[in-house]
Design a protein around this motif. Structure first.
Motif, short mmCIF file in Angstrom:
data_model
loop_
_atom_site.label_atom_id
_atom_site.label_comp_id
_atom_site.label_asym_id
_atom_site.label_seq_id
_atom_site.Cartn_x
_atom_site.Cartn_y
_atom_site.Cartn_z
N LEU A 15 0.84 -1.20 0.00
CA LEU A 15 0.00 0.00 0.00
C LEU A 15 0.87 1.25 0.00
N CYS A 16 1.91 1.25 0.81
CA CYS A 16 2.82 2.39 0.88
C CYS A 16 3.48 2.64 -0.47
N PHE A 17 3.88 1.57 -1.16
CA PHE A 17 4.54 1.73 -2.47
C PHE A 17 3.61 2.43 -3.46
N PHE A 18 2.39 1.94 -3.58
CA PHE A 18 1.46 2.53 -4.55
C PHE A 18 1.04 3.94 -4.13
N GLN A 19 0.88 4.17 -2.83
CA GLN A 19 0.54 5.51 -2.37
C GLN A 19 1.66 6.50 -2.68
N PHE A 20 2.87 6.09 -2.38
CA PHE A 20 4.02 7.00 -2.60
C PHE A 20 4.17 7.33 -4.08
N THR A 21 4.09 6.32 -4.93
CA THR A 21 4.23 6.58 -6.36
C THR A 21 3.05 7.39 -6.90
N ALA A 22 1.85 7.15 -6.36
CA ALA A 22 0.68 7.93 -6.79
C ALA A 22 0.82 9.40 -6.40
N LEU A 23 1.28 9.65 -5.18
CA LEU A 23 1.46 11.02 -4.73
C LEU A 23 2.61 11.70 -5.46
N TRP A 24 3.65 10.94 -5.77
CA TRP A 24 4.76 11.48 -6.56
C TRP A 24 4.28 11.87 -7.95
N ALA A 25 3.43 11.02 -8.53
CA ALA A 25 2.92 11.30 -9.87
C ALA A 25 2.02 12.54 -9.88
N VAL A 26 1.17 12.69 -8.88
CA VAL A 26 0.29 13.85 -8.85
C VAL A 26 1.09 15.12 -8.55
N ALA A 27 2.19 14.99 -7.79
CA ALA A 27 3.07 16.15 -7.56
C ALA A 27 3.75 16.57 -8.85
N ASN A 28 4.17 15.59 -9.66
CA ASN A 28 4.76 15.92 -10.96
C ASN A 28 3.74 16.59 -11.87
N TRP A 29 2.50 16.12 -11.82
CA TRP A 29 1.44 16.76 -12.62
C TRP A 29 1.24 18.20 -12.17
N ALA A 30 1.29 18.44 -10.85
CA ALA A 30 1.09 19.80 -10.34
C ALA A 30 2.18 20.75 -10.82
N GLN A 31 3.39 20.22 -11.03
CA GLN A 31 4.48 21.05 -11.54
C GLN A 31 4.26 21.40 -13.01
N SER A 32 3.74 20.43 -13.76
CA SER A 32 3.50 20.65 -15.19
C SER A 32 2.28 19.83 -15.62
#
Length: 294
Positions: free
Chosen positions: A5-22
């Motif tokens: 769960l932590c792995f998928f949560q971390f990667t999901a939050l990382w992906a949405v943070a990247n989207w927020a940048q661009s």
């Protein structure tokens, strides 16, 4: 399960943070897919969807000032996320009459599940007001002050699943030295927000919020780098203390693993090990050997 769960949560939050940048449609799809996988692992993954949707709203409304894009992106994000989890929710609804069984059984009148699980720690408040689920009363803070304190998670945890490493309480206060970096205060705001989710909606159990500690470890890394590149005396003291605690952690880990090394290294048989360590193993073995296999 919680590590996955932590792995998928971390990667999901990382992906949405990247989207927020661009903001980009492909980045949004990736974030939604990963959030859906996190939600499919465990109900606690729903917090990922909430945080992700909040990031989308903040980006579109505060920075872009575009209500239409905000509605469109949130709808697109949530549809993909729940499309991935729909088979699991559908299966739960068919077999238990509740798509999020055993949660919210009072709402869906699903299959009974012993003691009714609660969504918010401490319930919804003494008078049952719904807003207590979001803003708890002062009595809640008083009653749960110890349970929600990271200091006690570190030095006096109520069980191994509620224990965290000493580096968090030792290094996180040093974040104040690094707040000039935009990435640091953004990570700090996320940790503060997810900490509120953890103590209010995830029953103050660090095991349910491993992604918080994964992100907090990034903050600890910033602080460690700052100390390791600071004045010579500070650098020597920090590196020396880190090496000593690392050696102590290795020794402690060996002491905890020692009772299991014999079976792990093949020096003791499985049945002998289970008989020695599990008090009810003989009973279960007798039942398995003397009852029909069907």
């Amino acid at each position: 399960v919680d590590v996955g769960l932590c792995f998928f949560q971390f990667t999901a939050l990382w992906a949405v943070a990247n989207w927020a940048q661009s903001p980009d449609r492909r980045a949004l799809i990736l974030a939604a897919v990963l959030a859906g996988l996190a939600t499919g692992v465990k109900h606690q993954g729903l917090a990922t969807v909430f945080v992700g949707a909040l990031v989308l709203v903040i980006r579109r409304l505060v920075i872009d000032r575009n209500v239409r894009e905000a509605v469109s992106d949130v709808a697109f994000y949530t549809v993909i996320t729940f499309a991935l989890t729909a088979p699991w929710y559908g299966r739960a609804f068919v077999y238990a009459g509740n798509p999020v069984w055993p949660l919210a059984n009072g709402l869906f009148q699903g299959l009974p599940f012993g003691v009714q699980p609660v969504v918010t720690s401490g319930g919804a408040g003494g008078n049952g007001e719904w807003w207590h689920a979001i803003i708890p009363p002062a009595s809640w803070f008083h009653g749960y002050a110890r349970s929600m304190n990271p200091w006690y998670w570190t030095f006096q945890p109520s069980g191994w699943q509620k224990a965290v490493g000493v580096y968090f309480v030792a290094l996180l206060p040093g974040v104040l030295l690094c707040l000039r970096r935009r990435s640091v205060w953004q990570l700090a705001l996320f940790c503060l927000g997810y900490y509120v989710i953890l103590v209010r909606l995830l029953h103050m159990n660090p095991r349910y919020g491993l992604v918080l500690f994964a992100v907090a470890s990034l903050l600890c890394g910033f602080v460690a780098h700052r100390l390791a590149t600071s004045w010579r005396l500070v650098r020597v003291l920090f590196v020396g203390a880190f090496l000593v605690t690392a050696l102590l952690n290795l020794a402690w880990s060996f002491a905890l693993a020692q009772p299991y090394l014999s079976v792990a290294l093949g020096g003791e048989g499985r049945q002998v090990f289970l008989t020695r360590t599990e008090a009810n193993h003989r009973l279960f073995r007798y039942v398995n050997e003397n009852t029909p296999s069907d």
